[in-house]
Design a protein around this motif. Structure first.
Motif, PDB file in Angstrom:
ATOM      1  N   ARG A  26       0.848  -1.179   0.000  1.00 49.70           N
ATOM      2  CA  ARG A  26       0.000   0.000   0.000  1.00 49.70           C
ATOM      3  C   ARG A  26       0.887   1.232   0.000  1.00 49.70           C
ATOM      4  O   ARG A  26       1.641   1.461   0.945  1.00 49.70           O
ATOM      5  N   VAL A  27       0.805   2.008  -1.048  1.00 47.24           N
ATOM      6  CA  VAL A  27       1.676   3.167  -1.172  1.00 47.24           C
ATOM      7  C   VAL A  27       1.033   4.432  -0.633  1.00 47.24           C
ATOM      8  O   VAL A  27       1.742   5.344  -0.192  1.00 47.24           O
ATOM      9  N   ALA A  28      -0.295   4.502  -0.667  1.00 49.24           N
ATOM     10  CA  ALA A  28      -0.979   5.699  -0.196  1.00 49.24           C
ATOM     11  C   ALA A  28      -2.445   5.397   0.048  1.00 49.24           C
ATOM     12  O   ALA A  28      -3.027   4.524  -0.597  1.00 49.24           O
ATOM     13  N   SER A  29      -3.055   6.104   0.972  1.00 44.88           N
ATOM     14  CA  SER A  29      -4.486   5.997   1.191  1.00 44.88           C
ATOM     15  C   SER A  29      -5.005   7.314   1.747  1.00 44.88           C
ATOM     16  O   SER A  29      -4.237   8.139   2.255  1.00 44.88           O
ATOM     17  N   ILE A  30      -6.314   7.488   1.641  1.00 44.17           N
ATOM     18  CA  ILE A  30      -6.947   8.724   2.076  1.00 44.17           C
ATOM     19  C   ILE A  30      -8.277   8.401   2.734  1.00 44.17           C
ATOM     20  O   ILE A  30      -9.035   7.577   2.247  1.00 44.17           O
ATOM     21  N   PHE A  31      -8.536   9.045   3.873  1.00 48.22           N
ATOM     22  CA  PHE A  31      -9.781   8.831   4.593  1.00 48.22           C
ATOM     23  C   PHE A  31     -10.985   9.217   3.739  1.00 48.22           C
ATOM     24  O   PHE A  31     -10.880  10.048   2.828  1.00 48.22           O
ATOM     25  N   TRP A  32     -12.131   8.650   4.076  1.00 46.98           N
ATOM     26  CA  TRP A  32     -13.363   8.956   3.341  1.00 46.98           C
ATOM     27  C   TRP A  32     -13.675  10.447   3.341  1.00 46.98           C
ATOM     28  O   TRP A  32     -14.235  10.960   2.372  1.00 46.98           O
ATOM     29  N   ASN A  33     -13.293  11.131   4.423  1.00 45.75           N
ATOM     30  CA  ASN A  33     -13.557  12.565   4.501  1.00 45.75           C
ATOM     31  C   ASN A  33     -12.377  13.410   4.037  1.00 45.75           C
ATOM     32  O   ASN A  33     -12.413  14.636   4.144  1.00 45.75           O
ATOM     33  N   GLY A  34     -11.341  12.761   3.537  1.00 48.20           N
ATOM     34  CA  GLY A  34     -10.170  13.479   3.071  1.00 48.20           C
ATOM     35  C   GLY A  34      -9.325  14.088   4.158  1.00 48.20           C
ATOM     36  O   GLY A  34      -8.387  14.839   3.862  1.00 48.20           O
ATOM     37  N   GLY A  35      -9.627  13.767   5.414  1.00 46.18           N
ATOM     38  CA  GLY A  35      -8.979  14.425   6.526  1.00 46.18           C
ATOM     39  C   GLY A  35      -7.609  13.907   6.896  1.00 46.18           C
ATOM     40  O   GLY A  35      -6.893  14.566   7.659  1.00 46.18           O
ATOM     41  N   SER A  36      -7.239  12.745   6.384  1.00 51.56           N
ATOM     42  CA  SER A  36      -5.946  12.181   6.730  1.00 51.56           C
ATOM     43  C   SER A  36      -5.437  11.335   5.579  1.00 51.56           C
ATOM     44  O   SER A  36      -6.213  10.645   4.919  1.00 51.56           O
ATOM     45  N   MET A  37      -4.136  11.386   5.337  1.00 53.29           N
ATOM     46  CA  MET A  37      -3.499  10.599   4.300  1.00 53.29           C
ATOM     47  C   MET A  37      -2.386   9.742   4.891  1.00 53.29           C
ATOM     48  O   MET A  37      -1.742  10.123   5.872  1.00 53.29           O
ATOM     49  N   TYR A  38      -2.182   8.591   4.279  1.00 49.39           N
ATOM     50  CA  TYR A  38      -1.107   7.690   4.644  1.00 49.39           C
ATOM     51  C   TYR A  38      -0.191   7.514   3.439  1.00 49.39           C
ATOM     52  O   TYR A  38      -0.664   7.422   2.300  1.00 49.39           O
ATOM     53  N   ASP A  58       6.732   4.602   3.525  1.00 48.18           N
ATOM     54  CA  ASP A  58       8.022   5.281   3.628  1.00 48.18           C
ATOM     55  C   ASP A  58       8.738   5.361   2.279  1.00 48.18           C
ATOM     56  O   ASP A  58       9.456   6.328   2.003  1.00 48.18           O
ATOM     57  N   SER A  59       8.529   4.368   1.440  1.00 43.10           N
ATOM     58  CA  SER A  59       9.223   4.308   0.165  1.00 43.10           C
ATOM     59  C   SER A  59       8.805   5.410  -0.806  1.00 43.10           C
ATOM     60  O   SER A  59       9.537   5.702  -1.756  1.00 43.10           O
ATOM     61  N   VAL A  60       7.634   6.013  -0.582  1.00 40.75           N
ATOM     62  CA  VAL A  60       7.147   7.039  -1.499  1.00 40.75           C
ATOM     63  C   VAL A  60       6.925   8.377  -0.822  1.00 40.75           C
ATOM     64  O   VAL A  60       6.600   9.364  -1.504  1.00 40.75           O
ATOM     65  N   LYS A  61       7.093   8.446   0.468  1.00 38.69           N
ATOM     66  CA  LYS A  61       6.830   9.668   1.220  1.00 38.69           C
ATOM     67  C   LYS A  61       7.673  10.821   0.688  1.00 38.69           C
ATOM     68  O   LYS A  61       8.876  10.688   0.487  1.00 38.69           O
ATOM     69  N   GLY A  62       7.009  11.935   0.469  1.00 34.67           N
ATOM     70  CA  GLY A  62       7.678  13.107  -0.060  1.00 34.67           C
ATOM     71  C   GLY A  62       7.700  13.183  -1.569  1.00 34.67           C
ATOM     72  O   GLY A  62       8.032  14.238  -2.124  1.00 34.67           O
ATOM     73  N   ARG A  63       7.343  12.087  -2.236  1.00 36.74           N
ATOM     74  CA  ARG A  63       7.347  12.051  -3.695  1.00 36.74           C
ATOM     75  C   ARG A  63       5.946  11.867  -4.285  1.00 36.74           C
ATOM     76  O   ARG A  63       5.667  12.378  -5.365  1.00 36.74           O
ATOM     77  N   PHE A  64       5.095  11.124  -3.591  1.00 33.32           N
ATOM     78  CA  PHE A  64       3.748  10.840  -4.072  1.00 33.32           C
ATOM     79  C   PHE A  64       2.728  11.628  -3.266  1.00 33.32           C
ATOM     80  O   PHE A  64       2.910  11.874  -2.068  1.00 33.32           O
ATOM     81  N   THR A  65       1.621  11.982  -3.912  1.00 32.15           N
ATOM     82  CA  THR A  65       0.526  12.684  -3.256  1.00 32.15           C
ATOM     83  C   THR A  65      -0.800  12.069  -3.674  1.00 32.15           C
ATOM     84  O   THR A  65      -1.077  11.955  -4.867  1.00 32.15           O
ATOM     85  N   TYR A 124      -6.833  10.362  -7.076  1.00 32.07           N
ATOM     86  CA  TYR A 124      -5.637  10.567  -7.869  1.00 32.07           C
ATOM     87  C   TYR A 124      -4.397  10.156  -7.090  1.00 32.07           C
ATOM     88  O   TYR A 124      -4.372  10.172  -5.862  1.00 32.07           O
ATOM     89  N   LEU A 125      -3.367   9.815  -7.830  1.00 40.07           N
ATOM     90  CA  LEU A 125      -2.048   9.613  -7.251  1.00 40.07           C
ATOM     91  C   LEU A 125      -1.044  10.359  -8.119  1.00 40.07           C
ATOM     92  O   LEU A 125      -0.764   9.945  -9.245  1.00 40.07           O
ATOM     93  N   GLN A 126      -0.544  11.465  -7.597  1.00 33.18           N
ATOM     94  CA  GLN A 126       0.496  12.220  -8.277  1.00 33.18           C
ATOM     95  C   GLN A 126       1.843  11.654  -7.868  1.00 33.18           C
ATOM     96  O   GLN A 126       2.167  11.611  -6.682  1.00 33.18           O
ATOM     97  N   MET A 127       2.627  11.229  -8.837  1.00 33.16           N
ATOM     98  CA  MET A 127       3.912  10.587  -8.580  1.00 33.16           C
ATOM     99  C   MET A 127       5.015  11.437  -9.196  1.00 33.16           C
ATOM    100  O   MET A 127       5.067  11.613 -10.417  1.00 33.16           O
ATOM    101  N   ASN A 128       5.881  11.958  -8.355  1.00 32.47           N
ATOM    102  CA  ASN A 128       6.994  12.787  -8.795  1.00 32.47           C
ATOM    103  C   ASN A 128       8.316  12.119  -8.443  1.00 32.47           C
ATOM    104  O   ASN A 128       8.375  11.221  -7.611  1.00 32.47           O
TER     105      ASN A 128
END
Length: 125
Positions: free
Chosen positions: A47-59, A62-69, A80-84
């Motif tokens: 699991r590289v990223a997730s977002i709460f149903w209300n958008g209030g918190s993101m996970y 570590d392997s993608v932190k700071g690069r993916f949104t 969406y998953l923005q990958m830089n």
């Protein structure tokens, strides 16, 4: 019943960017936490990223932190998953997933019960 369709994958050079999109057909999208997973051949699903149903918190892993949104637009039933700053080790099939229970937070991988077909991301060196 939820159906998910990913798009936006492709071939990019290291250091490049991609934006993945996932469109959900379910009527409860705004109450479903969402996640992005990836799997490379011979490796465990991650699991590289997730977002709460209300958008209030993101996970972020570590392997993608700071690069993916991760982000979502409930009016468009889209996540969406923005990958830089992509790296060759980011190469994998990327899957969009939804938590099956409304208002579930998706902190555990077992909560994700709806899956898209996957989109290939290949990062060359």
């Amino acid at each position: 019943q939820v159906q998910l369709v990913e798009s936006g994958g492709g071939l990019v050079q290291a250091g490049g960017s991609l934006r993945l999109s996932c469109i959900a057909s379910g009527r409860t999208f705004s109450r479903n936490s969402m996640g992005w997973f990836r799997q490379a051949p011979g490796k465990e699903r991650e699991r590289v990223a997730s977002i709460f149903w209300n958008g209030g918190s993101m996970y972020y892993a570590d392997s993608v932190k700071g690069r993916f949104t991760i982000s979502r637009d409930n009016a468009k039933n889209t996540v969406y998953l923005q990958m830089n700053s992509l790296k060759p080790e980011d190469t994998a099939v990327y899957y969009c997933a939804a938590v099956g229970q409304i208002f579930g937070l998706g902190r555990n991988d077992r909560e994700y019960t709806y899956w898209g077909q996957g989109t290939q991301v290949t990062v060359s060196s």
